[in-house]
Design a protein around this motif. Structure first.
Motif, PDB file in Angstrom:
ATOM      1  N   GLY A   1       1.145  -1.187   0.335  1.00 26.99           N
ATOM      2  CA  GLY A   1      -0.486   0.188   0.326  1.00 26.99           C
ATOM      3  C   GLY A   1       0.765   1.660   0.102  1.00 26.99           C
ATOM      4  N   VAL A   2       2.089   1.301  -0.049  1.00 26.60           N
ATOM      5  CA  VAL A   2       2.869   2.397  -0.044  1.00 26.60           C
ATOM      6  C   VAL A   2       2.467   3.512  -1.099  1.00 26.60           C
ATOM      7  CG1 VAL A   2       5.453   2.953   0.076  1.00 26.60           C
ATOM      8  CG2 VAL A   2       4.731   1.545   1.841  1.00 26.60           C
ATOM      9  N   ALA A   3       2.679   2.824  -2.649  1.00 32.48           N
ATOM     10  CA  ALA A   3       2.669   3.487  -3.757  1.00 32.48           C
ATOM     11  C   ALA A   3       1.192   4.520  -4.129  1.00 32.48           C
ATOM     12  CB  ALA A   3       2.371   2.638  -4.819  1.00 32.48           C
ATOM     13  N   SER A   4      -0.004   3.370  -3.481  1.00 26.30           N
ATOM     14  CA  SER A   4      -1.513   4.646  -3.218  1.00 26.30           C
ATOM     15  C   SER A   4      -1.307   5.665  -1.783  1.00 26.30           C
ATOM     16  CB  SER A   4      -2.303   3.293  -2.259  1.00 26.30           C
ATOM     17  OG  SER A   4      -2.735   2.455  -3.481  1.00 26.30           O
ATOM     18  N   GLU A   5      -0.487   5.082  -0.817  1.00 29.70           N
ATOM     19  CA  GLU A   5      -0.705   5.117   0.341  1.00 29.70           C
ATOM     20  C   GLU A   5      -0.348   7.828   0.465  1.00 29.70           C
ATOM     21  OE1 GLU A   5       0.639   5.827   4.847  1.00 29.70           O
ATOM     22  OE2 GLU A   5       0.442   4.097   4.036  1.00 29.70           O
ATOM     23  N   ALA A   6       1.433   6.985  -0.971  1.00 30.81           N
ATOM     24  CA  ALA A   6       2.189   8.131  -1.175  1.00 30.81           C
ATOM     25  C   ALA A   6       1.135   9.293  -2.485  1.00 30.81           C
ATOM     26  CB  ALA A   6       3.593   7.758  -1.978  1.00 30.81           C
ATOM     27  N   ALA A   7       0.537   8.241  -3.199  1.00 33.93           N
ATOM     28  CA  ALA A   7      -0.031   9.147  -4.919  1.00 33.93           C
ATOM     29  C   ALA A   7      -1.271   9.551  -3.868  1.00 33.93           C
ATOM     30  CB  ALA A   7      -0.453   7.758  -5.543  1.00 33.93           C
ATOM     31  N   SER A   8      -1.633   9.292  -3.051  1.00 33.67           N
ATOM     32  CA  SER A   8      -3.431   9.438  -2.434  1.00 33.67           C
ATOM     33  C   SER A   8      -3.104  11.518  -1.768  1.00 33.67           C
ATOM     34  CB  SER A   8      -3.878   8.905  -1.692  1.00 33.67           C
ATOM     35  OG  SER A   8      -4.544   8.264  -2.107  1.00 33.67           O
ATOM     36  N   VAL A   9      -1.860  11.366  -0.670  1.00 32.59           N
ATOM     37  CA  VAL A   9      -1.304  12.676  -0.415  1.00 32.59           C
ATOM     38  C   VAL A   9      -0.704  13.344  -1.037  1.00 32.59           C
ATOM     39  CG1 VAL A   9       0.714  12.230  -0.032  1.00 32.59           C
ATOM     40  CG2 VAL A   9      -0.362  13.249   1.638  1.00 32.59           C
ATOM     41  N   VAL A  10      -0.073  12.412  -2.228  1.00 30.91           N
ATOM     42  CA  VAL A  10       0.658  13.796  -3.187  1.00 30.91           C
ATOM     43  C   VAL A  10      -0.779  14.465  -4.333  1.00 30.91           C
ATOM     44  CG1 VAL A  10       1.697  13.689  -5.509  1.00 30.91           C
ATOM     45  CG2 VAL A  10       2.595  13.006  -3.119  1.00 30.91           C
ATOM     46  N   VAL A  11      -1.731  13.678  -4.249  1.00 34.41           N
ATOM     47  CA  VAL A  11      -3.185  14.370  -5.628  1.00 34.41           C
ATOM     48  C   VAL A  11      -3.804  15.359  -4.901  1.00 34.41           C
ATOM     49  CG1 VAL A  11      -5.072  13.309  -6.281  1.00 34.41           C
ATOM     50  CG2 VAL A  11      -3.104  12.166  -6.794  1.00 34.41           C
ATOM     51  N   ASP A  12      -4.001  14.883  -2.991  1.00 33.42           N
ATOM     52  CA  ASP A  12      -4.850  15.637  -2.162  1.00 33.42           C
ATOM     53  C   ASP A  12      -3.525  17.007  -2.512  1.00 33.42           C
ATOM     54  OD1 ASP A  12      -6.763  13.864  -1.359  1.00 33.42           O
ATOM     55  OD2 ASP A  12      -5.775  13.599   0.130  1.00 33.42           O
ATOM     56  N   TRP A  13      -2.393  16.936  -2.658  1.00 33.37           N
ATOM     57  CA  TRP A  13      -1.368  18.122  -2.150  1.00 33.37           C
ATOM     58  C   TRP A  13      -1.891  18.990  -3.204  1.00 33.37           C
ATOM     59  CZ3 TRP A  13       2.805  19.153  -4.950  1.00 33.37           C
ATOM     60  CH2 TRP A  13       3.701  20.099  -4.411  1.00 33.37           C
ATOM     61  N   ALA A  14      -1.352  17.953  -4.863  1.00 32.02           N
ATOM     62  CA  ALA A  14      -1.136  18.843  -5.853  1.00 32.02           C
ATOM     63  C   ALA A  14      -2.545  19.752  -6.206  1.00 32.02           C
ATOM     64  CB  ALA A  14      -1.053  18.276  -6.505  1.00 32.02           C
ATOM     65  N   LEU A  15      -3.729  19.124  -6.247  1.00 31.62           N
ATOM     66  CA  LEU A  15      -4.891  19.653  -5.973  1.00 31.62           C
ATOM     67  C   LEU A  15      -5.288  20.848  -5.185  1.00 31.62           C
ATOM     68  CD1 LEU A  15      -7.142  16.861  -6.851  1.00 31.62           C
ATOM     69  CD2 LEU A  15      -5.979  18.621  -8.538  1.00 31.62           C
ATOM     70  N   ALA A  16      -4.787  21.215  -3.584  1.00 31.87           N
ATOM     71  CA  ALA A  16      -4.928  22.288  -3.382  1.00 31.87           C
ATOM     72  C   ALA A  16      -3.941  23.214  -3.673  1.00 31.87           C
ATOM     73  CB  ALA A  16      -4.997  20.750  -1.426  1.00 31.87           C
ATOM     74  N   ARG A  17      -2.934  22.247  -3.479  1.00 30.76           N
ATOM     75  CA  ARG A  17      -1.962  23.553  -4.190  1.00 30.76           C
ATOM     76  C   ARG A  17      -2.128  24.416  -5.424  1.00 30.76           C
ATOM     77  NH1 ARG A  17       3.619  23.604  -1.816  1.00 30.76           N
ATOM     78  NH2 ARG A  17       5.116  24.823  -3.266  1.00 30.76           N
ATOM     79  N   SER A  18      -2.661  23.660  -6.905  1.00 29.01           N
ATOM     80  CA  SER A  18      -2.921  24.239  -7.521  1.00 29.01           C
ATOM     81  C   SER A  18      -4.094  23.778  -8.506  1.00 29.01           C
ATOM     82  CB  SER A  18      -1.520  24.249  -8.441  1.00 29.01           C
ATOM     83  OG  SER A  18      -0.495  24.410  -8.153  1.00 29.01           O
ATOM     84  N   PRO A  19      -5.235  24.078  -7.698  1.00 26.94           N
ATOM     85  CA  PRO A  19      -6.355  23.774  -8.286  1.00 26.94           C
ATOM     86  C   PRO A  19      -7.254  23.976  -9.853  1.00 26.94           C
ATOM     87  CG  PRO A  19      -6.345  25.718  -6.716  1.00 26.94           C
ATOM     88  CD  PRO A  19      -5.199  24.920  -6.470  1.00 26.94           C
ATOM     89  N   ALA A  20      -6.269  24.453 -10.525  1.00 24.59           N
ATOM     90  CA  ALA A  20      -6.598  24.927 -11.431  1.00 24.59           C
ATOM     91  C   ALA A  20      -5.984  23.850 -12.704  1.00 24.59           C
ATOM     92  CB  ALA A  20      -6.285  26.287 -12.106  1.00 24.59           C
ATOM     93  N   LEU A  21      -4.725  23.032 -11.889  1.00 19.39           N
ATOM     94  CA  LEU A  21      -3.598  22.320 -12.558  1.00 19.39           C
ATOM     95  C   LEU A  21      -4.706  21.100 -12.283  1.00 19.39           C
ATOM     96  CD1 LEU A  21      -1.361  22.401 -14.410  1.00 19.39           C
ATOM     97  CD2 LEU A  21       0.004  21.857 -12.488  1.00 19.39           C
ATOM     98  N   PRO A  22      -5.457  20.102 -13.790  1.00 24.90           N
ATOM     99  CA  PRO A  22      -6.186  18.893 -13.495  1.00 24.90           C
ATOM    100  C   PRO A  22      -4.410  17.652 -12.752  1.00 24.90           C
ATOM    101  CG  PRO A  22      -6.398  19.760 -15.410  1.00 24.90           C
ATOM    102  CD  PRO A  22      -5.214  20.742 -14.830  1.00 24.90           C
ATOM    103  N   VAL A  23      -4.461  16.635 -12.715  1.00 25.97           N
ATOM    104  CA  VAL A  23      -3.874  16.141 -12.106  1.00 25.97           C
ATOM    105  C   VAL A  23      -4.049  14.783 -12.692  1.00 25.97           C
ATOM    106  CG1 VAL A  23      -3.176  14.164 -10.313  1.00 25.97           C
ATOM    107  CG2 VAL A  23      -3.718  16.343  -9.256  1.00 25.97           C
ATOM    108  N   ILE A  24      -3.342  13.991 -13.326  1.00 28.82           N
ATOM    109  CA  ILE A  24      -3.180  12.934 -14.711  1.00 28.82           C
ATOM    110  C   ILE A  24      -2.316  11.431 -13.822  1.00 28.82           C
ATOM    111  CG2 ILE A  24      -4.109  14.193 -15.933  1.00 28.82           C
ATOM    112  CD1 ILE A  24      -1.689  13.679 -17.928  1.00 28.82           C
TER     113      ILE A  24
END
Length: 180
Positions: A112-135
């Motif tokens: 579950g390491v990749a899922s845990e890391a990816a989840s926190v990164v996606v949340d961080w990215a969307l909070a930091r730059s909401p206009a920049l979609p994550v793909i």
């Protein structure tokens, strides 16, 4: 003087994510020389320390240019690098996006390491730059990577699939993405 973002860290219940530094060279080399870790993206394989150094420098430079990038991931309380996860600003169908990347040492796969890391990164990215979609761009036969993208909150967007350097990229997108 370091920019404010340079001291930023992300934490989960089990993981610590920090900006990559020069001393991560051996981890970059170790992971990118592991055939299983690059099996779905063979062009990402690194042959030597010089190649790892160039890749690491690109990651560090990306942080400087965009104030976002890849993180070195470790267990909390243990500085040994398990892998890397983060975003890279790029273009998809002529639209700026934050491309989610995750690559880990196979010794931690299935935990579950990749899922845990990816989840926190996606949340961080969307909070930091909401206009920049994550793909996330995922090879069709990389079922584990697709699961990580979904667990990180991304949704499959077949209409956006693209042909990449190493073959077809299935595209997963963050909520709110307006289909082209």
């Amino acid at each position: 003087m370091k920019p404010e973002w340079a001291n930023e860290e992300l934490r989960t219940a089990r993981l610590a994510l920090r900006h990559p530094v020069a001393s991560d060279l051996e981890a970059v080399l170790r992971i990118h020389q592991t055939p299983e870790a690059v099996a779905h993206n063979p062009s990402d394989a690194i042959e030597d320390q010089a190649g790892a150094g160039r890749l690491l420098q690109r990651w560090i430079d990306h942080w400087r240019r965009h104030a976002v990038g890849y993180w070195a991931v470790s267990w909390r309380g243990d500085p040994s690098v398990l892998g890397f996860c983060g975003i890279k600003v790029m273009s998809l169908h002529d639209r700026p996006v934050a491309n989610l990347f995750y690559r880990f040492d196979p010794c931690v796969w299935g935990r579950g390491v990749a899922s845990e890391a990816a989840s926190v990164v996606v949340d961080w990215a969307l909070a930091r730059s909401p206009a920049l979609p994550v793909i996330a761009r995922v090879r069709p036969d990389n079922v584990a990577s697709a699961r990580v993208a979904i667990k990180a909150g991304l949704n499959r967007a077949e209409a956006l699939d693209t042909l990449g350097e190493d073959g077809l990229d299935q595209i997963f997108v963050s909520p709110g993405w307006q289909q082209i």
